[in-house]
Design a protein around this motif. Structure first.
Motif, short mmCIF file in Angstrom:
data_model
loop_
_atom_site.label_atom_id
_atom_site.label_comp_id
_atom_site.label_asym_id
_atom_site.label_seq_id
_atom_site.Cartn_x
_atom_site.Cartn_y
_atom_site.Cartn_z
N SER A 1 24.65 1.72 3.13
CA SER A 1 25.18 0.41 3.50
C SER A 1 24.08 -0.53 4.00
CB SER A 1 26.24 0.56 4.61
OG SER A 1 27.31 1.36 4.18
N VAL A 2 22.92 0.02 4.27
CA VAL A 2 21.82 -0.77 4.83
C VAL A 2 21.16 -1.59 3.72
CG1 VAL A 2 21.43 0.80 6.74
CG2 VAL A 2 20.22 1.16 4.58
N PRO A 3 20.37 -2.61 4.09
CA PRO A 3 19.78 -3.48 3.07
C PRO A 3 18.66 -2.81 2.29
CG PRO A 3 19.04 -4.11 5.26
CD PRO A 3 20.11 -3.08 5.46
N VAL A 4 18.15 -3.55 1.32
CA VAL A 4 17.02 -3.10 0.50
C VAL A 4 15.83 -2.80 1.41
CG1 VAL A 4 15.33 -3.92 -1.19
CG2 VAL A 4 17.76 -4.32 -1.57
N ALA A 5 15.07 -1.77 1.05
CA ALA A 5 13.93 -1.36 1.88
C ALA A 5 12.77 -2.35 1.77
CB ALA A 5 13.45 0.03 1.46
N ALA A 6 12.18 -2.67 2.92
CA ALA A 6 11.00 -3.54 2.92
C ALA A 6 9.86 -2.90 2.15
CB ALA A 6 10.57 -3.84 4.35
N ILE A 7 9.76 -1.56 2.22
CA ILE A 7 8.67 -0.87 1.55
C ILE A 7 8.78 -0.95 0.03
CG2 ILE A 7 9.67 1.44 1.34
CD1 ILE A 7 6.98 2.54 2.40
N SER A 8 9.95 -1.37 -0.47
CA SER A 8 10.09 -1.51 -1.93
C SER A 8 9.10 -2.51 -2.50
CB SER A 8 11.52 -1.94 -2.29
OG SER A 8 11.82 -3.24 -1.79
N THR A 9 8.74 -3.52 -1.70
CA THR A 9 7.77 -4.52 -2.20
C THR A 9 6.39 -3.90 -2.41
OG1 THR A 9 7.27 -5.26 0.06
CG2 THR A 9 9.00 -6.44 -1.14
N MET A 10 6.08 -2.85 -1.66
CA MET A 10 4.82 -2.15 -1.87
C MET A 10 4.78 -1.51 -3.25
SD MET A 10 4.14 -0.11 1.69
CE MET A 10 4.09 -0.91 3.29
N TRP A 11 5.87 -0.82 -3.57
CA TRP A 11 5.93 -0.13 -4.86
C TRP A 11 6.01 -1.13 -6.02
CZ3 TRP A 11 4.95 4.93 -5.14
CH2 TRP A 11 5.06 5.67 -3.96
N ILE A 12 6.70 -2.23 -5.79
CA ILE A 12 6.78 -3.27 -6.82
C ILE A 12 5.39 -3.81 -7.14
CG2 ILE A 12 7.57 -5.63 -7.29
CD1 ILE A 12 10.12 -4.89 -5.67
N SER A 13 4.62 -4.11 -6.10
CA SER A 13 3.28 -4.64 -6.34
C SER A 13 2.37 -3.59 -6.97
CB SER A 13 2.66 -5.15 -5.04
OG SER A 13 2.45 -4.11 -4.11
N VAL B 1 6.70 -9.47 -7.79
CA VAL B 1 6.69 -9.44 -6.33
C VAL B 1 7.53 -10.58 -5.76
CG1 VAL B 1 5.21 -9.62 -4.29
CG2 VAL B 1 4.44 -8.30 -6.27
N ALA B 2 7.46 -11.74 -6.38
CA ALA B 2 8.23 -12.89 -5.88
C ALA B 2 9.73 -12.61 -5.93
CB ALA B 2 7.89 -14.13 -6.70
N GLU B 3 10.19 -12.04 -7.03
CA GLU B 3 11.61 -11.69 -7.14
C GLU B 3 11.98 -10.62 -6.13
OE1 GLU B 3 14.02 -9.22 -10.40
OE2 GLU B 3 13.37 -11.20 -11.15
N GLY B 4 11.11 -9.63 -5.95
CA GLY B 4 11.38 -8.59 -4.98
C GLY B 4 11.44 -9.13 -3.57
N LEU B 5 10.54 -10.06 -3.25
CA LEU B 5 10.54 -10.66 -1.92
C LEU B 5 11.81 -11.45 -1.67
CD1 LEU B 5 9.00 -11.30 0.70
CD2 LEU B 5 7.96 -13.24 -0.49
N ALA B 6 12.24 -12.24 -2.66
CA ALA B 6 13.46 -13.03 -2.52
C ALA B 6 14.68 -12.12 -2.33
CB ALA B 6 13.65 -13.92 -3.75
N THR B 7 14.75 -11.04 -3.09
CA THR B 7 15.87 -10.10 -2.97
C THR B 7 15.88 -9.44 -1.60
OG1 THR B 7 15.78 -9.65 -5.36
CG2 THR B 7 16.95 -8.06 -3.98
N LEU B 8 14.72 -9.05 -1.14
CA LEU B 8 14.61 -8.42 0.18
C LEU B 8 15.10 -9.35 1.28
CD1 LEU B 8 13.61 -6.24 2.16
CD2 LEU B 8 11.34 -7.32 2.02
N MET B 9 14.68 -10.60 1.23
CA MET B 9 15.05 -11.55 2.27
C MET B 9 16.55 -11.80 2.28
SD MET B 9 12.35 -12.22 3.97
CE MET B 9 12.88 -13.64 4.92
N VAL B 10 17.14 -12.01 1.11
CA VAL B 10 18.58 -12.28 1.04
C VAL B 10 19.37 -11.05 1.48
CG1 VAL B 10 20.50 -12.82 -0.50
CG2 VAL B 10 18.33 -14.05 -0.72
N SER B 11 18.94 -9.87 1.04
CA SER B 11 19.63 -8.64 1.43
C SER B 11 19.60 -8.46 2.95
CB SER B 11 18.95 -7.45 0.75
OG SER B 11 19.50 -6.22 1.18
N SER B 12 18.46 -8.76 3.56
CA SER B 12 18.33 -8.61 5.02
C SER B 12 19.17 -9.64 5.76
CB SER B 12 16.86 -8.74 5.42
OG SER B 12 16.07 -7.73 4.81
N VAL B 13 19.22 -10.87 5.24
CA VAL B 13 20.03 -11.91 5.86
C VAL B 13 21.52 -11.55 5.82
CG1 VAL B 13 20.83 -14.29 5.60
CG2 VAL B 13 18.38 -13.78 5.51
N LEU B 14 21.96 -10.95 4.72
CA LEU B 14 23.38 -10.61 4.56
C LEU B 14 23.77 -9.34 5.32
CD1 LEU B 14 23.92 -11.28 0.74
CD2 LEU B 14 24.63 -12.72 2.66
#
Length: 337
Positions: free
Chosen positions: A108-120, A126-139
């Motif tokens: 139930s928790v949001p997308v992992a911040a560390i996912s951006t490491m693996w994406i890069s 990376v830009a899409e991953g960052l946007a997804t991470l931010m929105v997931s965390s806000v929600l």
């Protein structure tokens, strides 16, 4: 410099066994490796900064302006996965609702911040991953309580402040600075600085994995057959997230960098967030399924990164979407058959 760069490439090419070794070492020497914890935010920031150096700020705006992949990822991660996890956990471990609760909380928790490491690392968007991470965390302050209330009848309050501050300081701000530096240097950051920092960023990833895995060590000393079953369930169920990300990326018509981003973000969860909620609102037994994800998350990320190398042709030292790989020339993912 060539030896330093080769060292970084070696880590990337062998990340799967290295991740396994980190988890084993963390369980064997939790007290020693836990001393890395104060450095983790800085290590996160370094990797976020280095990974964003090959992007431009306009890529971030484009990711927000093309929200379908982002919305698909969040809907799957925050909607589909918790429901399926609840149904399967109830069927398998229904005699112990603490374990069922922990499994549902884990997904139930949001997308992992560390996912951006693996994406890069694997040349994702990376830009899409960052946007997804931010929105997931806000929600998350809305989606987590709603999910737990609907599926389990538990009422919780999620403090969004610390979670958002952590994401901003360790991921968003360094990434925006990296993109901005690439803009003002007209691509020099992507061509020269990013490759120079790459080995240090790879070492940072290894240290983050080792530090994070120490949280699982205390829970592995009192295993029962039922808890072993939970471990196997978490391993298998977490694997389906990466495969679903690949299927959703093809459904969304994503190119290869976008596919890499969706695969990692559909598969990875903010386990630290789940652990905080478990400790604050639930009995200790709920913590086990949440922290169990720490054992497998990085290993699975490395394994599926290698799998994407075979399916999509990406590699650990691939340039991220940006100057080094213009969006207009990004290869497309193979058609589903």
């Amino acid at each position: 410099m060539d030896a330093w760069h080769s060292f970084g490439k070696f880590i990337g090419a062998h990340m799967a066994p290295i991740a396994v070794a980190c988890v084993v070492a963390a369980c064997a020497f939790p007290a020693q490796l836990s001393h890395l914890a104060p450095a983790v935010p800085w290590l996160f920031a370094l990797v976020s900064f280095q990974g964003a150096l090959t992007n431009k700020l306009r890529n971030l705006a484009q990711a927000v302006g093309r929200p379908i992949p982002m919305l698909l990822t969040i809907a799957f991660a925050s909607g589909v996965m918790p429901v399926v996890a609840f149904l399967l956990a109830k069927a398998l471990f229904g005699s112990n609702m603490h374990l069922v609760t922990g499994i549902v909380l884990e997904y139930s928790v949001p997308v992992a911040a560390i996912s951006t490491m693996w994406i890069s690392m694997f040349g994702g968007n990376v830009a899409e991953g960052l946007a997804t991470l931010m929105v997931s965390s806000v929600l998350a302050p809305v989606t987590i309580p709603a999910t737990l209330q609907v599926l389990l009848g538990h009422a919780v309050h999620v403090d969004a402040g610390p979670m958002m501050l952590n994401v901003i300081l360790t991921v968003a701000l360094p990434a925006v600075l990296g993109m901005g530096l690439n803009d003002v240097t007209h691509g020099w950051a992507a061509r020269s600085l990013s490759p120079g920092l790459m080995p240090a960023a790879r070492v940072a990833i290894v240290l983050v994995i080792a530090s994070n895995a120490t949280s699982a060590a205390p829970y592995l000393t009192h295993l029962t057959p039922q808890l072993v079953g939970v471990l196997v369930f978490i391993l298998l169920f977490a694997s389906t997230g990466y495969l679903a990300g690949l299927a959703l990326a093809r459904l969304a018509g994503q190119d290869v960098p976008g596919t890499v981003s969706m695969v990692f973000q559909c598969g990875m969860r903010n386990i630290s967030c789940g652990a905080v909620i478990a400790a604050q609102f639930f009995p200790p037994a709920v913590m086990f399924p949440v922290v169990a994800g720490t054992l497998f998350q990085q290993v699975l990320a490395a394994t599926y990164g290698k799998l994407m190398g075979r399916i999509l042709g990406v590699r650990p030292d691939a340039p991220a979407l940006g100057d080094a790989l213009p969006a207009t020339s990004a290869p497309t993912a193979p058609e589903a058959h």
